[in-house]
Design a protein around this motif. Structure first.
Motif, PDB file in Angstrom:
ATOM      1  N   VAL A 148      33.828  39.338  38.055  1.00  0.00           N
ATOM      2  CA  VAL A 148      34.747  38.221  37.858  1.00  0.00           C
ATOM      3  C   VAL A 148      35.307  37.689  39.168  1.00  0.00           C
ATOM      4  O   VAL A 148      35.226  36.489  39.456  1.00  0.00           O
ATOM      5  CB  VAL A 148      35.892  38.625  36.897  1.00  0.00           C
ATOM      6  CG1 VAL A 148      37.016  37.598  36.944  1.00  0.00           C
ATOM      7  CG2 VAL A 148      35.370  38.753  35.471  1.00  0.00           C
ATOM      8  N   TRP A 149      35.882  38.554  39.988  1.00  0.00           N
ATOM      9  CA  TRP A 149      36.515  38.070  41.214  1.00  0.00           C
ATOM     10  C   TRP A 149      35.517  37.584  42.265  1.00  0.00           C
ATOM     11  O   TRP A 149      35.716  36.513  42.835  1.00  0.00           O
ATOM     12  CB  TRP A 149      37.437  39.125  41.817  1.00  0.00           C
ATOM     13  CG  TRP A 149      38.008  38.640  43.118  1.00  0.00           C
ATOM     14  CD1 TRP A 149      37.725  39.106  44.369  1.00  0.00           C
ATOM     15  CD2 TRP A 149      38.911  37.560  43.302  1.00  0.00           C
ATOM     16  NE1 TRP A 149      38.399  38.388  45.317  1.00  0.00           N
ATOM     17  CE2 TRP A 149      39.138  37.426  44.688  1.00  0.00           C
ATOM     18  CE3 TRP A 149      39.554  36.679  42.426  1.00  0.00           C
ATOM     19  CZ2 TRP A 149      39.978  36.461  45.221  1.00  0.00           C
ATOM     20  CZ3 TRP A 149      40.389  35.712  42.948  1.00  0.00           C
ATOM     21  CH2 TRP A 149      40.599  35.605  44.333  1.00  0.00           C
ATOM     22  N   PRO A 150      34.446  38.327  42.568  1.00  0.00           N
ATOM     23  CA  PRO A 150      33.497  37.815  43.562  1.00  0.00           C
ATOM     24  C   PRO A 150      32.970  36.426  43.217  1.00  0.00           C
ATOM     25  O   PRO A 150      32.840  35.568  44.094  1.00  0.00           O
ATOM     26  CB  PRO A 150      32.374  38.861  43.546  1.00  0.00           C
ATOM     27  CG  PRO A 150      33.022  40.106  43.085  1.00  0.00           C
ATOM     28  CD  PRO A 150      34.056  39.675  42.095  1.00  0.00           C
ATOM     29  N   GLU A 151      32.672  36.196  41.955  1.00  0.00           N
ATOM     30  CA  GLU A 151      32.128  34.891  41.556  1.00  0.00           C
ATOM     31  C   GLU A 151      33.203  33.812  41.562  1.00  0.00           C
ATOM     32  O   GLU A 151      32.954  32.677  41.990  1.00  0.00           O
ATOM     33  CB  GLU A 151      31.468  34.999  40.184  1.00  0.00           C
ATOM     34  CG  GLU A 151      30.228  35.876  40.219  1.00  0.00           C
ATOM     35  CD  GLU A 151      29.527  36.000  38.890  1.00  0.00           C
ATOM     36  OE1 GLU A 151      28.375  36.458  38.876  1.00  0.00           O
ATOM     37  OE2 GLU A 151      30.127  35.645  37.856  1.00  0.00           O
ATOM     38  N   LEU A 152      34.392  34.161  41.114  1.00  0.00           N
ATOM     39  CA  LEU A 152      35.478  33.189  41.121  1.00  0.00           C
ATOM     40  C   LEU A 152      35.839  32.778  42.543  1.00  0.00           C
ATOM     41  O   LEU A 152      36.021  31.592  42.845  1.00  0.00           O
ATOM     42  CB  LEU A 152      36.708  33.765  40.414  1.00  0.00           C
ATOM     43  CG  LEU A 152      37.971  32.894  40.408  1.00  0.00           C
ATOM     44  CD1 LEU A 152      37.693  31.534  39.788  1.00  0.00           C
ATOM     45  CD2 LEU A 152      39.106  33.595  39.675  1.00  0.00           C
ATOM     46  N   GLU A 153      35.927  33.749  43.449  1.00  0.00           N
ATOM     47  CA  GLU A 153      36.261  33.441  44.834  1.00  0.00           C
ATOM     48  C   GLU A 153      35.185  32.591  45.492  1.00  0.00           C
ATOM     49  O   GLU A 153      35.475  31.647  46.232  1.00  0.00           O
ATOM     50  CB  GLU A 153      36.452  34.735  45.628  1.00  0.00           C
ATOM     51  CG  GLU A 153      36.905  34.492  47.066  1.00  0.00           C
ATOM     52  CD  GLU A 153      37.020  35.773  47.859  1.00  0.00           C
ATOM     53  OE1 GLU A 153      37.796  35.798  48.839  1.00  0.00           O
ATOM     54  OE2 GLU A 153      36.341  36.762  47.496  1.00  0.00           O
ATOM     55  N   ARG A 154      33.916  32.912  45.213  1.00  0.00           N
ATOM     56  CA  ARG A 154      32.817  32.150  45.804  1.00  0.00           C
ATOM     57  C   ARG A 154      32.848  30.688  45.338  1.00  0.00           C
ATOM     58  O   ARG A 154      32.658  29.765  46.124  1.00  0.00           O
ATOM     59  CB  ARG A 154      31.483  32.788  45.424  1.00  0.00           C
ATOM     60  CG  ARG A 154      30.279  32.145  46.117  1.00  0.00           C
ATOM     61  CD  ARG A 154      28.974  32.697  45.584  1.00  0.00           C
ATOM     62  NE  ARG A 154      28.914  34.140  45.662  1.00  0.00           N
ATOM     63  CZ  ARG A 154      27.877  34.846  45.216  1.00  0.00           C
ATOM     64  NH1 ARG A 154      26.849  34.240  44.666  1.00  0.00           N
ATOM     65  NH2 ARG A 154      27.882  36.157  45.319  1.00  0.00           N
ATOM     66  N   ARG A 299      45.463  37.654  48.569  1.00  0.00           N
ATOM     67  CA  ARG A 299      46.329  38.630  47.902  1.00  0.00           C
ATOM     68  C   ARG A 299      45.897  38.857  46.451  1.00  0.00           C
ATOM     69  O   ARG A 299      45.927  39.990  45.965  1.00  0.00           O
ATOM     70  CB  ARG A 299      47.766  38.115  47.952  1.00  0.00           C
ATOM     71  CG  ARG A 299      48.808  39.022  47.326  1.00  0.00           C
ATOM     72  CD  ARG A 299      48.942  40.318  48.064  1.00  0.00           C
ATOM     73  NE  ARG A 299      50.023  41.126  47.519  1.00  0.00           N
ATOM     74  CZ  ARG A 299      50.051  42.446  47.556  1.00  0.00           C
ATOM     75  NH1 ARG A 299      49.060  43.121  48.113  1.00  0.00           N
ATOM     76  NH2 ARG A 299      51.068  43.113  47.061  1.00  0.00           N
ATOM     77  N   ILE A 300      45.471  37.807  45.779  1.00  0.00           N
ATOM     78  CA  ILE A 300      44.989  37.945  44.400  1.00  0.00           C
ATOM     79  C   ILE A 300      43.779  38.864  44.358  1.00  0.00           C
ATOM     80  O   ILE A 300      43.671  39.763  43.517  1.00  0.00           O
ATOM     81  CB  ILE A 300      44.635  36.566  43.808  1.00  0.00           C
ATOM     82  CG1 ILE A 300      45.890  35.708  43.671  1.00  0.00           C
ATOM     83  CG2 ILE A 300      43.961  36.716  42.440  1.00  0.00           C
ATOM     84  CD1 ILE A 300      45.607  34.263  43.288  1.00  0.00           C
ATOM     85  N   LEU A 304      43.487  42.861  42.688  1.00  0.00           N
ATOM     86  CA  LEU A 304      42.517  43.234  41.667  1.00  0.00           C
ATOM     87  C   LEU A 304      41.583  44.324  42.192  1.00  0.00           C
ATOM     88  O   LEU A 304      41.189  45.223  41.442  1.00  0.00           O
ATOM     89  CB  LEU A 304      41.710  42.014  41.233  1.00  0.00           C
ATOM     90  CG  LEU A 304      40.781  42.222  40.032  1.00  0.00           C
ATOM     91  CD1 LEU A 304      41.567  42.688  38.808  1.00  0.00           C
ATOM     92  CD2 LEU A 304      40.014  40.958  39.709  1.00  0.00           C
ATOM     93  N   ALA A 305      41.240  44.263  43.479  1.00  0.00           N
ATOM     94  CA  ALA A 305      40.372  45.293  44.064  1.00  0.00           C
ATOM     95  C   ALA A 305      41.051  46.659  44.042  1.00  0.00           C
ATOM     96  O   ALA A 305      40.397  47.687  43.853  1.00  0.00           O
ATOM     97  CB  ALA A 305      40.003  44.909  45.492  1.00  0.00           C
TER      98      ALA A 305
END
Length: 368
Positions: A148-154, A299-300, A304-305
């Motif tokens: 979720v996070w890697p794709e959202l950040e990208r 920070r977000i 999560l990490a």
């Protein structure tokens, strides 16, 4: 209808009167306009007004996100298509039209198939249609929380970079003010937000699978998506094609972004992580999201990490794969095509054979 004709007649009479007054006030050195010339000018003016009011209004919706999250299925339902959606290979375009009274509306829809090496493709819809009436729907696969996070950040970084290239400092400020109006200018968190220059809806797909996950994991994911949406001035919606209620809300959301109606497709304000989250533009706040206060993108991600460490490993793996493949588009899964790939593999073998033959010939000539 009778009152409308009467109003139009009065406007016509006033314009004619003004034109004749202007004609009477002309100096002796100027040739006065004839009735025919005045009528032609009035007709041209009315035609321009009619074209402005009834001309097609274009908007653009860009749907991108996780592969297999349900993007194509959602668009098929929006366009009422009966055939089964096929996997999106790279970047696909479709459009819809709607007529309301005398006004024609056109909706441009772009769908990005995969995120690998897609930075250049992401900029295409923005460069093609501009940001004036642009909106993005970011759909993530909730059934794979590690991604979720890697794709959202990208996606965020790519959209931010593409929009920055198109806007000057003055234009960026103008679009920020426009987004502030959407959120309500008196929002307490406005000064701490990094607003995108266009509406963004973050959609958590495959909620039918996600709803049975561990409660603590769901809470972390929900806080992450809410924080990111609030930071960029967006909204959050959980979706599943297998849940009719959620499917209809997403369909109405696409209609809102594309045609302006319904005015607010979210039927309820839901922030509870044990339910399908539904948070409209400007209705969330840092205080409601949690006790961590104002957050940045970095920070977000770090929060999560810390709560789900495997997200970092997935992000590094994806990043390494992306760097390894960036110079070889043939290995990009977003452009996979079985027939072409087989022909490419055959040509690669032939090329290797030619190279080996040339090497052997060179060695033989050296010995001789």
């Amino acid at each position: 209808m009778k009152g409308q004709f009467l109003h139009t007649g009065l406007q016509f009479f006033k314009r004619i009167t003004k034109m004749f007054e202007k004609r009477d006030n002309t100096t002796a050195g100027n040739k006065p306009e004839t009735i025919q010339e005045i009528a032609i000018k009035l007709a041209e003016e009315q035609l321009r007004t009619l074209q402005t009011e009834s001309g097609p209004k274009e908007r653009t919706v860009f749907m991108l996100g996780s592969r297999g999250a349900g993007k194509s299925t959602a668009l098929h339902k929006f366009f009422d298509r009966d055939d089964n959606p096929r996997p999106t290979l790279a970047l696909e375009y479709s459009y819809g039209r709607r007529t309301s009274g005398t006004q024609k509306q056109v909706l441009n829809v772009w769908e990005l198939g995969a995120l690998d090496n897609a930075e250049q493709l992401i900029s295409v819809p923005l460069q093609t249609h501009g940001l004036e009436n642009f909106a993005a729907i970011i759909m993530l696969d909730l059934s794979q929380p590690k991604r979720v996070w890697p794709e959202l950040e990208r996606i965020y970084q790519a959209l931010r970079a593409a929009s920055n290239k198109l806007l000057s400092v003055e234009e960026e400020q103008t679009y920020r003010e426009r987004m502030a109006d959407r959120l309500k200018k008196d929002h307490n968190d406005l000064e701490s937000l990094e607003l995108m220059p266009f509406p963004v809806v973050i959609v958590g797909g495959k909620y039918d699978l996600f709803k049975d996950f561990d409660a603590e994991l769901k809470q972390h994911i929900c806080r992450c998506l809410r924080s990111m949406a609030h930071l960029v001035g967006g909204s959050v919606l959980f979706y599943s094609s297998k849940i009719p209620k959620l499917s209809k809300i997403l369909r109405d959301t696409i209609s809102h972004l594309g045609f302006g109606s319904p005015s607010n497709p979210f039927r309820a304000h839901v922030t509870d992580s044990t339910e399908a989250v539904s948070i409209w533009f400007g209705t969330d706040s840092w205080d409601q999201i949690g006790s961590v206060g104002v957050l940045s993108v970095e920070r977000i991600g770090s929060l999560l990490a810390a709560e789900a460490p495997q997200l970092n490993e997935v992000g590094k793996t994806n990043s390494a794969k992306s760097k390894a493949q960036i110079n070889n588009p043939a290995k990009d899964p977003g452009f996979a095509e079985s027939v072409i790939d087989e022909l490419r593999a055959q040509k690669d073998k032939e090329l290797q054979a030619i190279v080996k033959e040339a090497q052997l010939r060179g060695q033989f000539e050296t010995i001789v």
